[in-house]
Write an enzyme that holds these catalytic residues in place. Structure first.
Site, PDB file in Angstrom:
ATOM      1  N   ALA A  15      34.194 -48.926  45.606  1.00 34.19           N
ATOM      2  CA  ALA A  15      33.277 -48.412  46.630  1.00 34.19           C
ATOM      3  C   ALA A  15      33.988 -48.298  47.974  1.00 34.19           C
ATOM      4  O   ALA A  15      33.920 -47.263  48.645  1.00 34.19           O
ATOM      5  CB  ALA A  15      32.055 -49.319  46.752  1.00 34.19           C
ATOM      6  N   SER A  42      39.244 -58.767  51.090  1.00 35.27           N
ATOM      7  CA  SER A  42      39.726 -60.119  50.839  1.00 35.27           C
ATOM      8  C   SER A  42      40.753 -60.096  49.711  1.00 35.27           C
ATOM      9  O   SER A  42      40.566 -59.407  48.705  1.00 35.27           O
ATOM     10  CB  SER A  42      38.538 -60.990  50.445  1.00 35.27           C
ATOM     11  OG  SER A  42      38.974 -62.169  49.844  1.00 35.27           O
ATOM     12  N   VAL A  50      35.270 -53.815  36.674  1.00 36.63           N
ATOM     13  CA  VAL A  50      34.768 -52.924  35.626  1.00 36.63           C
ATOM     14  C   VAL A  50      34.370 -51.615  36.317  1.00 36.63           C
ATOM     15  O   VAL A  50      34.424 -51.538  37.537  1.00 36.63           O
ATOM     16  CB  VAL A  50      33.563 -53.523  34.862  1.00 36.63           C
ATOM     17  CG1 VAL A  50      34.000 -54.451  33.769  1.00 36.63           C
ATOM     18  CG2 VAL A  50      32.602 -54.211  35.807  1.00 36.63           C
ATOM     19  N   LYS A  81      37.230 -37.681  29.656  1.00 35.10           N
ATOM     20  CA  LYS A  81      35.927 -37.996  29.037  1.00 35.10           C
ATOM     21  C   LYS A  81      35.092 -36.717  29.027  1.00 35.10           C
ATOM     22  O   LYS A  81      34.997 -36.036  30.052  1.00 35.10           O
ATOM     23  CB  LYS A  81      35.224 -39.078  29.864  1.00 35.10           C
ATOM     24  CG  LYS A  81      33.779 -39.295  29.450  1.00 35.10           C
ATOM     25  CD  LYS A  81      33.070 -40.301  30.341  1.00 35.10           C
ATOM     26  CE  LYS A  81      31.567 -40.263  30.089  1.00 35.10           C
ATOM     27  NZ  LYS A  81      30.793 -41.067  31.018  1.00 35.10           N
ATOM     28  N   VAL A 185      36.319 -61.830  55.638  1.00 36.80           N
ATOM     29  CA  VAL A 185      35.325 -61.806  56.730  1.00 36.80           C
ATOM     30  C   VAL A 185      34.520 -63.102  56.640  1.00 36.80           C
ATOM     31  O   VAL A 185      33.944 -63.414  55.599  1.00 36.80           O
ATOM     32  CB  VAL A 185      34.402 -60.575  56.611  1.00 36.80           C
ATOM     33  CG1 VAL A 185      33.250 -60.669  57.588  1.00 36.80           C
ATOM     34  CG2 VAL A 185      35.207 -59.298  56.832  1.00 36.80           C
ATOM     35  N   THR A 348      26.903 -44.358  35.959  1.00 35.93           N
ATOM     36  CA  THR A 348      26.426 -43.843  37.245  1.00 35.93           C
ATOM     37  C   THR A 348      26.838 -44.697  38.452  1.00 35.93           C
ATOM     38  O   THR A 348      26.523 -44.333  39.586  1.00 35.93           O
ATOM     39  CB  THR A 348      24.891 -43.702  37.217  1.00 35.93           C
ATOM     40  OG1 THR A 348      24.343 -44.881  36.627  1.00 35.93           O
ATOM     41  CG2 THR A 348      24.471 -42.490  36.425  1.00 35.93           C
TER      42      THR A 348
HETATM   43  P1  FAD Z   1      33.631 -54.925  43.982  1.00 37.80           P
HETATM   44  O1  FAD Z   1      34.565 -54.295  43.030  1.00 37.80           O
HETATM   45  O2  FAD Z   1      33.066 -56.263  43.607  1.00 37.80           O
HETATM   46  O3  FAD Z   1      34.410 -55.057  45.359  1.00 37.80           O
HETATM   47  C1  FAD Z   1      33.958 -55.905  46.385  1.00 37.80           C
HETATM   48  C2  FAD Z   1      35.035 -55.972  47.444  1.00 37.80           C
HETATM   49  O4  FAD Z   1      34.528 -56.686  48.557  1.00 37.80           O
HETATM   50  C3  FAD Z   1      36.317 -56.683  47.017  1.00 37.80           C
HETATM   51  O5  FAD Z   1      37.424 -55.995  47.527  1.00 37.80           O
HETATM   52  C4  FAD Z   1      36.192 -58.049  47.677  1.00 37.80           C
HETATM   53  O6  FAD Z   1      37.451 -58.629  47.948  1.00 37.80           O
HETATM   54  C5  FAD Z   1      35.484 -57.639  48.962  1.00 37.80           C
HETATM   55  N1  FAD Z   1      34.801 -58.728  49.639  1.00 37.80           N
HETATM   56  C6  FAD Z   1      33.729 -59.450  49.203  1.00 37.80           C
HETATM   57  N2  FAD Z   1      33.403 -60.387  50.111  1.00 37.80           N
HETATM   58  C7  FAD Z   1      34.288 -60.227  51.146  1.00 37.80           C
HETATM   59  C8  FAD Z   1      34.503 -60.904  52.393  1.00 37.80           C
HETATM   60  N3  FAD Z   1      33.735 -61.960  52.770  1.00 37.80           N
HETATM   61  N4  FAD Z   1      35.521 -60.489  53.190  1.00 37.80           N
HETATM   62  C9  FAD Z   1      36.307 -59.442  52.826  1.00 37.80           C
HETATM   63  N5  FAD Z   1      36.147 -58.785  51.664  1.00 37.80           N
HETATM   64  C10 FAD Z   1      35.166 -59.189  50.856  1.00 37.80           C
HETATM   65  N6  FAD Z   1      30.380 -47.872  37.069  1.00 37.80           N
HETATM   66  C11 FAD Z   1      30.739 -46.697  36.527  1.00 37.80           C
HETATM   67  O7  FAD Z   1      30.736 -45.684  37.225  1.00 37.80           O
HETATM   68  N7  FAD Z   1      31.107 -46.605  35.226  1.00 37.80           N
HETATM   69  C12 FAD Z   1      31.109 -47.671  34.403  1.00 37.80           C
HETATM   70  O8  FAD Z   1      31.494 -47.545  33.242  1.00 37.80           O
HETATM   71  C13 FAD Z   1      30.686 -48.921  34.922  1.00 37.80           C
HETATM   72  N8  FAD Z   1      30.628 -50.022  34.151  1.00 37.80           N
HETATM   73  C14 FAD Z   1      30.176 -51.199  34.689  1.00 37.80           C
HETATM   74  C15 FAD Z   1      29.992 -52.307  33.859  1.00 37.80           C
HETATM   75  C16 FAD Z   1      29.482 -53.497  34.380  1.00 37.80           C
HETATM   76  C17 FAD Z   1      29.254 -54.653  33.474  1.00 37.80           C
HETATM   77  C18 FAD Z   1      29.200 -53.593  35.767  1.00 37.80           C
HETATM   78  C19 FAD Z   1      28.682 -54.872  36.366  1.00 37.80           C
HETATM   79  C20 FAD Z   1      29.396 -52.506  36.590  1.00 37.80           C
HETATM   80  C21 FAD Z   1      29.850 -51.291  36.060  1.00 37.80           C
HETATM   81  N9  FAD Z   1      29.987 -50.162  36.855  1.00 37.80           N
HETATM   82  C22 FAD Z   1      30.342 -48.972  36.307  1.00 37.80           C
HETATM   83  C23 FAD Z   1      29.764 -50.237  38.313  1.00 37.80           C
HETATM   84  C24 FAD Z   1      31.125 -50.322  39.015  1.00 37.80           C
HETATM   85  O9  FAD Z   1      31.882 -51.393  38.496  1.00 37.80           O
HETATM   86  C25 FAD Z   1      30.950 -50.525  40.493  1.00 37.80           C
HETATM   87  O10 FAD Z   1      30.014 -49.602  40.981  1.00 37.80           O
HETATM   88  C26 FAD Z   1      32.267 -50.312  41.219  1.00 37.80           C
HETATM   89  O11 FAD Z   1      33.296 -51.056  40.653  1.00 37.80           O
HETATM   90  C27 FAD Z   1      32.147 -50.632  42.677  1.00 37.80           C
HETATM   91  O12 FAD Z   1      32.180 -51.980  42.912  1.00 37.80           O
HETATM   92  P2  FAD Z   1      32.196 -52.431  44.431  1.00 37.80           P
HETATM   93  O13 FAD Z   1      33.404 -51.848  45.093  1.00 37.80           O
HETATM   94  O14 FAD Z   1      30.881 -52.186  45.020  1.00 37.80           O
HETATM   95  O15 FAD Z   1      32.360 -54.022  44.330  1.00 37.80           O
END
Ligand code: FAD
Length: 462
Positions: A15, A42, A50, A81, A185, A348
């Protein structure tokens, strides 16, 4: 706001890096510089790791941020895909159907569904309206040799290694001018009206900005913990809340072919994915903790995958399903898992991230007093996307005829179906789905996608 706004993205998972790279491409360049974009992530708190399957809109994002397709394919261990294949969802046996990205219409007035319903149905509905199920089962790619980057005669998306993808985007974004800080943070400063003014890190940095994008995953440290925006819970309609995953290298098990489609197989208390990358498969069981224990779910996944999984380490994850009641509150925009999550059946998660990035770029507040108007519209659009995906994923479960486990019996409980979807199903019993059934032209899943699931699940109409 200053002429050049300061945007701070907090979190460096998929994200964070999609948002930073896309905003930088959309707001800066061609002699303009509307925003200085920084990202803090972090090194201690890991990414969710995932998110391996995507939908075709990802190509627009990659192209916009300046990714080279070949470099990306190598860097992210990615494959093509073309569809999702659903195994065992109707009766729990060998039956299967595809949801391909491509869908042909039979003429100016599309009678494909009517023709198919009146036929002997010797071939699956998806096979008479798209070449992709057959091509994909043959292991063929959607692109021809020499197809330019990101284009081909058939729509396609990718399977990819989520960690490697985020790392690659980080390289692309920082090369393009995004500033990266690696630090935790630990403290957030707010004005009296709730707006965030700065975040402070463990390493002693104070990072100020006009706009903050919360990409901290399920932790949601800005939108949730600081601003207190609550989640709207979707667990009444989507029962799965856990996953267990395995990475299966090809030298441990070679299934004979890299499948250019995602396989989603119904299991006793949920379903499992099988995603082929270049160097390994990613498999995972998404299940409901009300109906199976974590140990039993892991055992069921290992038993299905076979003895070669014995030495492989499993990862367990808990998740919620739902969306934030506001995706943009004060000067904070939530993106990714901090903004919500709908189980990954139709891949999604990354789509919603892309969508938030594109929508934020379009609604970028160029005057300070524009912020509330932009936030209102952004929230309405994102809310609509979540509701659309909720209904579409809900559809995959509610038509099942399986009664072999308590999970599948409960999936047929009418109370588990959203009112919006119920109304559509009633309507579609009397009339075939068509474009005018939906008022919302921004949607990801058209009536044609609905038809694949409806007819794959034995729905009878007219
Ligand atoms: P994360 O990957 O968790 O990243 C969070 C970030 O925030 C990390 O860099 C962490 O270090 C940072 N952070 C957290 N706290 C702090 C802090 N205090 N200070 C500084 N940094 C911090 N999506 C798809 O499109 N296709 C799929 O096939 C799919 N499969 C999935 C299967 C599962 C079981 C799950 C749970 C999710 C799946 N998703 C899928 C969703 C997808 O994994 C997420 O939408 C995507 O990885 C985005 O994650 P994110 O970046 O929001 O969070």
């Amino acid at each position: 706001m200053r002429t050049t706004s300061q945007i701070l993205v907090v979190g460096g998972g998929s994200a964070g890096w999609i948002m930073a790279a896309y905003l930088n491409a959309a707001l800066n360049g061609s002699g303009r510089r509307e925003a200085d974009i920084s990202l803090v992530e972090s090194a201690r708190i890991g990414r969710v790791g995932v998110g391996e399957a995507t939908v075709p809109t990802i190509r627009h994002v990659l192209q916009t941020v300046g990714v080279d397709e070949r470099t990306f394919l190598k860097a992210a261990d990615a494959t093509f895909k073309q569809a999702i294949r659903f195994d065992g969802w109707l009766k729990g046996g060998a039956e299967r159907y595809h949801h391909p990205f491509d869908r042909r219409a039979s003429g100016p007035v599309d009678r494909s569904a009517l023709d198919w319903l009146e036929s002997d149905r010797a071939r699956d509905f998806s096979e008479i309206v798209s070449p992709q199920p057959v091509l994909a089962e043959m292991g063929l790619a959607p692109k021809a040799l020499g197809s330019p980057d990101f284009s081909s005669p058939l729509p396609y998306a990718y399977h990819m290694d989520a960690e490697a993808f985020a790392d690659h985007l980080a390289d692309v974004a920082t090369t393009a001018g995004v500033t990266r800080y690696i630090d935790d943070v630990v403290d957030i400063e707010q004005r009296e009206d709730g707006d965030i003014t700065a975040v402070n890190t463990k390493g002693g940095l104070r990072l100020e900005a006009d706009l903050f994008v919360d990409c901290t995953g399920f932790a949601a440290i800005l939108i949730g913990k600081t601003l207190g925006v609550e989640l709207e819970d979707y667990s009444s309609w989507l029962m799965c809340d856990r996953a267990v995953t395995l990475r299966v290298p090809y030298d441990a098990h070679w299934p004979g072919r890299i499948r250019p489609f995602t396989t989603a197989t119904a299991r006793s208390a949920g379903w499992s994915w099988d995603i082929a990358l270049q160097s390994r498969r990613g498999v995972g069981y998404v299940y409901s903790s009300q109906f199976i224990s974590d140990d039993d779910a892991e055992a069921e996944l290992r038993a299905f995958e076979g003895p070669h999984t014995g030495s492989l380490e499993a990862r367990r994850l808990k998740f919620y399903v739902g969306q934030r009641k506001q995706h943009w509150a004060n000067n904070v925009i939530a993106c990714g898992l901090s903004s919500g999550f709908i189980e990954p059946l139709e891949s999604t998660g990354l789509y919603l991230i892309e969508y938030a990035a594109v929508t934020l770029a379009e609604h970028f507040p160029r005057r300070a007093d524009a912020m509330p108007i932009m936030a209102k519209r952004f929230n309405a659009i994102l809310n609509q996307r979540y509701e659309e995906i909720l209904d579409f994923v809900n559809l995959h479960y509610c038509l099942t005829q399986r009664s072999d486990t308590a999970f599948w019996r409960e999936a047929q409980n009418p109370a588990r179906v959203t009112d919006r979807l119920n109304a559509k199903l009633d309507f579609w019993r009397a009339k075939l789905p068509s474009g005018s059934d939906f008022d919302d032209h921004l949607r990801l899943f058209s009536h044609q996608s609905y038809e694949h699931i409806l007819f794959g699940m034995g729905f009878e109409s007219v």
